[in-house]
Design a protein around this motif. Structure first.
Motif: not given
Length: 87
Positions: A33, A36-38, A44
């Motif tokens: 996570v 990929a996102l942060f 994010y």
């Protein structure tokens, strides 16, 4: 001959495949996570600009086959003024 080949192909598709189970630890899911996102300095972004909002400091928990994502919301909200300031 073609009909026989087609019947054979269809019969192969009727066979059920074996089930597979994938087990991931919480730390592995949390790392995925974060990567990929942060990826942008650990943030994010929900909205960029003079008025902004982003999530940071993510943590992940797993319960009942679900992934729960907890994060801190930081924001500077208002009305965008004509001089591109957030007021």
């Amino acid at each position: 001959m073609r009909a026989l080949f087609a019947l054979f192909a269809v019969s192969l598709s009727w066979q059920t495949a074996g089930a597979a189970e994938l087990i991931l630890e919480r730390t592995a899911v949390e790392r995925l996570v974060q990567q990929a996102l942060f990826a942008d300095r650990g943030r994010y972004w929900l909205q960029r600009g003079a008025c902004y909002a982003y999530l940071d400091k993510p943590s992940v928990s797993l319960a009942g086959g679900r992934v729960f994502l907890h994060a801190q919301l930081s924001a500077f909200l208002g009305v965008l003024a004509p001089n591109n300031n957030c007021a």
